[in-house]
Every structure is written in C-alpha cells, then in structure tokens.
Design a protein around this motif. Sequence first.
Motif, PDB file in Angstrom:
ATOM      1  N   ALA A  39       0.834  -1.206   0.000  1.00 17.79           N
ATOM      2  CA  ALA A  39       0.000   0.000   0.000  1.00 17.79           C
ATOM      3  C   ALA A  39       0.868   1.255   0.000  1.00 17.79           C
ATOM      4  O   ALA A  39       0.573   2.228  -0.712  1.00 17.79           O
ATOM      5  CB  ALA A  39      -0.933  -0.007   1.209  1.00 17.79           C
ATOM      6  N   GLN A  40       1.956   1.239   0.768  1.00 12.16           N
ATOM      7  CA  GLN A  40       2.848   2.397   0.829  1.00 12.16           C
ATOM      8  C   GLN A  40       3.533   2.624  -0.518  1.00 12.16           C
ATOM      9  O   GLN A  40       3.635   3.763  -0.987  1.00 12.16           O
ATOM     10  CB  GLN A  40       3.882   2.216   1.929  1.00 12.16           C
ATOM     11  CG  GLN A  40       4.804   3.409   2.064  1.00 12.16           C
ATOM     12  CD  GLN A  40       5.772   3.273   3.226  1.00 12.16           C
ATOM     13  OE1 GLN A  40       5.666   2.354   4.030  1.00 12.16           O
ATOM     14  NE2 GLN A  40       6.701   4.189   3.313  1.00 12.16           N
ATOM     15  N   ALA A  41       4.008   1.548  -1.153  1.00 10.83           N
ATOM     16  CA  ALA A  41       4.667   1.685  -2.457  1.00 10.83           C
ATOM     17  C   ALA A  41       3.708   2.245  -3.498  1.00 10.83           C
ATOM     18  O   ALA A  41       4.084   3.111  -4.299  1.00 10.83           O
ATOM     19  CB  ALA A  41       5.238   0.340  -2.909  1.00 10.83           C
ATOM     20  N   VAL A  42       2.466   1.765  -3.491  1.00 11.94           N
ATOM     21  CA  VAL A  42       1.461   2.265  -4.434  1.00 11.94           C
ATOM     22  C   VAL A  42       1.181   3.744  -4.166  1.00 11.94           C
ATOM     23  O   VAL A  42       1.147   4.565  -5.097  1.00 11.94           O
ATOM     24  CB  VAL A  42       0.162   1.431  -4.351  1.00 11.94           C
ATOM     25  CG1 VAL A  42      -0.979   2.085  -5.119  1.00 11.94           C
ATOM     26  CG2 VAL A  42       0.409   0.012  -4.848  1.00 11.94           C
ATOM     27  N   ALA A  43       1.011   4.108  -2.897  1.00 13.51           N
ATOM     28  CA  ALA A  43       0.733   5.505  -2.541  1.00 13.51           C
ATOM     29  C   ALA A  43       1.895   6.411  -2.932  1.00 13.51           C
ATOM     30  O   ALA A  43       1.676   7.516  -3.451  1.00 13.51           O
ATOM     31  CB  ALA A  43       0.449   5.618  -1.042  1.00 13.51           C
ATOM     32  N   GLU A  44       3.141   5.964  -2.709  1.00 10.52           N
ATOM     33  CA  GLU A  44       4.308   6.772  -3.069  1.00 10.52           C
ATOM     34  C   GLU A  44       4.402   6.957  -4.579  1.00 10.52           C
ATOM     35  O   GLU A  44       4.747   8.043  -5.058  1.00 10.52           O
ATOM     36  CB  GLU A  44       5.585   6.138  -2.535  1.00 10.52           C
ATOM     37  CG  GLU A  44       5.747   6.273  -1.036  1.00 10.52           C
ATOM     38  CD  GLU A  44       6.978   5.541  -0.505  1.00 10.52           C
ATOM     39  OE1 GLU A  44       7.759   5.008  -1.315  1.00 10.52           O
ATOM     40  OE2 GLU A  44       7.145   5.526   0.724  1.00 10.52           O
ATOM     41  N   SER A  45       4.101   5.913  -5.334  1.00 16.32           N
ATOM     42  CA  SER A  45       4.145   6.034  -6.790  1.00 16.32           C
ATOM     43  C   SER A  45       3.091   7.022  -7.279  1.00 16.32           C
ATOM     44  O   SER A  45       3.362   7.839  -8.166  1.00 16.32           O
ATOM     45  CB  SER A  45       3.953   4.666  -7.449  1.00 16.32           C
ATOM     46  OG  SER A  45       4.017   4.803  -8.849  1.00 16.32           O
ATOM     47  N   ARG A  46       1.908   6.949  -6.696  1.00 15.44           N
ATOM     48  CA  ARG A  46       0.858   7.900  -7.085  1.00 15.44           C
ATOM     49  C   ARG A  46       1.254   9.326  -6.721  1.00 15.44           C
ATOM     50  O   ARG A  46       0.994  10.265  -7.469  1.00 15.44           O
ATOM     51  CB  ARG A  46      -0.454   7.531  -6.403  1.00 15.44           C
ATOM     52  CG  ARG A  46      -1.177   6.388  -7.077  1.00 15.44           C
ATOM     53  CD  ARG A  46      -2.517   6.115  -6.430  1.00 15.44           C
ATOM     54  NE  ARG A  46      -3.256   5.131  -7.197  1.00 15.44           N
ATOM     55  CZ  ARG A  46      -3.973   4.153  -6.648  1.00 15.44           C
ATOM     56  NH1 ARG A  46      -4.064   4.034  -5.327  1.00 15.44           N
ATOM     57  NH2 ARG A  46      -4.612   3.302  -7.416  1.00 15.44           N
ATOM     58  N   ALA A  47       1.879   9.504  -5.559  1.00 16.99           N
ATOM     59  CA  ALA A  47       2.241  10.843  -5.088  1.00 16.99           C
ATOM     60  C   ALA A  47       3.379  11.451  -5.899  1.00 16.99           C
ATOM     61  O   ALA A  47       3.375  12.651  -6.185  1.00 16.99           O
ATOM     62  CB  ALA A  47       2.623  10.802  -3.608  1.00 16.99           C
ATOM     63  N   THR A  48       4.354  10.636  -6.282  1.00 14.81           N
ATOM     64  CA  THR A  48       5.534  11.161  -6.966  1.00 14.81           C
ATOM     65  C   THR A  48       5.486  10.995  -8.477  1.00 14.81           C
ATOM     66  O   THR A  48       6.234  11.655  -9.189  1.00 14.81           O
ATOM     67  CB  THR A  48       6.807  10.452  -6.463  1.00 14.81           C
ATOM     68  OG1 THR A  48       6.756   9.069  -6.838  1.00 14.81           O
ATOM     69  CG2 THR A  48       6.966  10.601  -4.953  1.00 14.81           C
ATOM     70  N   GLY A  49       4.663  10.068  -8.960  1.00 17.51           N
ATOM     71  CA  GLY A  49       4.640   9.760 -10.379  1.00 17.51           C
ATOM     72  C   GLY A  49       5.790   8.873 -10.810  1.00 17.51           C
ATOM     73  O   GLY A  49       5.934   8.559 -11.980  1.00 17.51           O
ATOM     74  N   GLU A  50       6.616   8.467  -9.858  1.00 20.45           N
ATOM     75  CA  GLU A  50       7.765   7.615 -10.151  1.00 20.45           C
ATOM     76  C   GLU A  50       7.460   6.167  -9.768  1.00 20.45           C
ATOM     77  O   GLU A  50       6.590   5.898  -8.946  1.00 20.45           O
ATOM     78  CB  GLU A  50       8.990   8.100  -9.374  1.00 20.45           C
ATOM     79  CG  GLU A  50       9.425   9.498  -9.755  1.00 20.45           C
ATOM     80  CD  GLU A  50      10.564   9.999  -8.894  1.00 20.45           C
ATOM     81  OE1 GLU A  50      11.099   9.221  -8.077  1.00 20.45           O
ATOM     82  OE2 GLU A  50      10.916  11.178  -9.033  1.00 20.45           O
ATOM     83  N   GLY A  51       8.219   5.260 -10.354  1.00 21.95           N
ATOM     84  CA  GLY A  51       8.062   3.855 -10.022  1.00 21.95           C
ATOM     85  C   GLY A  51       8.592   3.540  -8.631  1.00 21.95           C
ATOM     86  O   GLY A  51       9.516   4.194  -8.142  1.00 21.95           O
ATOM     87  N   ARG A  52       8.004   2.557  -8.012  1.00 22.51           N
ATOM     88  CA  ARG A  52       8.452   2.067  -6.708  1.00 22.51           C
ATOM     89  C   ARG A  52       8.516   0.550  -6.778  1.00 22.51           C
ATOM     90  O   ARG A  52       7.675  -0.094  -7.416  1.00 22.51           O
ATOM     91  CB  ARG A  52       7.480   2.459  -5.590  1.00 22.51           C
ATOM     92  CG  ARG A  52       7.466   3.926  -5.265  1.00 22.51           C
ATOM     93  CD  ARG A  52       8.777   4.332  -4.582  1.00 22.51           C
ATOM     94  NE  ARG A  52       8.753   5.699  -4.147  1.00 22.51           N
ATOM     95  CZ  ARG A  52       9.292   6.724  -4.816  1.00 22.51           C
ATOM     96  NH1 ARG A  52       9.874   6.515  -5.966  1.00 22.51           N
ATOM     97  NH2 ARG A  52       9.227   7.946  -4.337  1.00 22.51           N
ATOM     98  N   THR A  53       9.503  -0.024  -6.108  1.00 24.79           N
ATOM     99  CA  THR A  53       9.580  -1.479  -6.011  1.00 24.79           C
ATOM    100  C   THR A  53       9.474  -1.879  -4.555  1.00 24.79           C
ATOM    101  O   THR A  53       9.863  -1.126  -3.661  1.00 24.79           O
ATOM    102  CB  THR A  53      10.890  -2.041  -6.609  1.00 24.79           C
ATOM    103  OG1 THR A  53      11.996  -1.473  -5.915  1.00 24.79           O
ATOM    104  CG2 THR A  53      10.988  -1.756  -8.096  1.00 24.79           C
TER     105      THR A  53
END
Length: 165
Positions: free
Chosen positions: A123-137
């Motif tokens: 959930a945190q990785a998805v939220a960070e990707s949405r917030a920054t527009g960058e990919g997260r792993t």
Amino acid sequence: MTTSVDTPQAAAFRRQVLNPMKLRLFMVRKLPMAWLAGLRLTQLTPVHATVTVRFKHLTQNPFRSIYFACLAMAAELASGMQAMMHVQGGSPVSMLVVKLEGDFMKKAVGLITFTCPDGPAIAQAVAESRATGEGRTIACTSTGVDEAGDVVAVFRLTWSFRAKR
C-alpha cells in the motif's frame, strides 16, 4: 512503514475475489493456469493474503511432489492479490513482478498454504508512486507451509508499481 488503510474500493475488491464463483470466473478469464492448478484464495485483508495449492495430477512433478512452478504461482498470487487490492481506486497504477527468488526446504505434498504479510508495504509503495509519479519497487515474501505446519518453500517476489499518467 505506514499501516494499511482499508478503503471502500479495497473492501469491494475483497468481496469480489473472496466469492468462490467470482474468483473462479476471474481466474478462468485472466489466470487460466492458476485455475487449472486449483489455486484458492482463502484470505485477503489489507495486511495479508493466503493462497492454497494442493498436490494432484495437474500440479505434480516426476518426484511425487508439487512442481516448483505451481508453488511459485501460489506464492505470486498471495502477493499479487494484495497488490491488486491496493491499486483499486485512485489513479491507475501498473504492476509487474520484476524479480523472483525461491528457497525450497522439503517436498511439497498435500495442501500447501502460502501467506504473504506485506499488505502495508505494498500500500505504501502504491501511494508513493501515485504521489511522486515515479516507479516504486517492493520485495514481498510468501511463505508456504504444509498441513503439518512445516515450511516447504519461501519465495521473494519484487513488485514494481508505477502510476500511469
């Protein structure tokens, strides 16, 4: 790491996939090999997911145990269902397994249950990707145990999440 917040969209997704008939229809359409192997989603919460696979004719290897690929499918589904749940609602997010590692401790026979407790990290990785527009792993761990409670396999799946623009 933040704790996982349960959203109405996530709850609606859980109701859909925890319905055995709706899950079977989804698997026939989108994951036919998982359906053929008889994978079952038995639990899905914002924190963890549990998937089972049974030793049977279609899942066997020549050594009278469950073929490693069937074990990997169950491990991936445990983390993947959490990922699918956490991308519900909000802007679209693409998700992809970018790495898979597995350790095998003993022969997998009978009913094997894979549990992945990484919902909050997903959930945190998805939220960070949405917030920054960058990919997260995020590296998720799915542990498979047999009916006696012995660990038979541990898989580490690295998921990539990228918010779509």
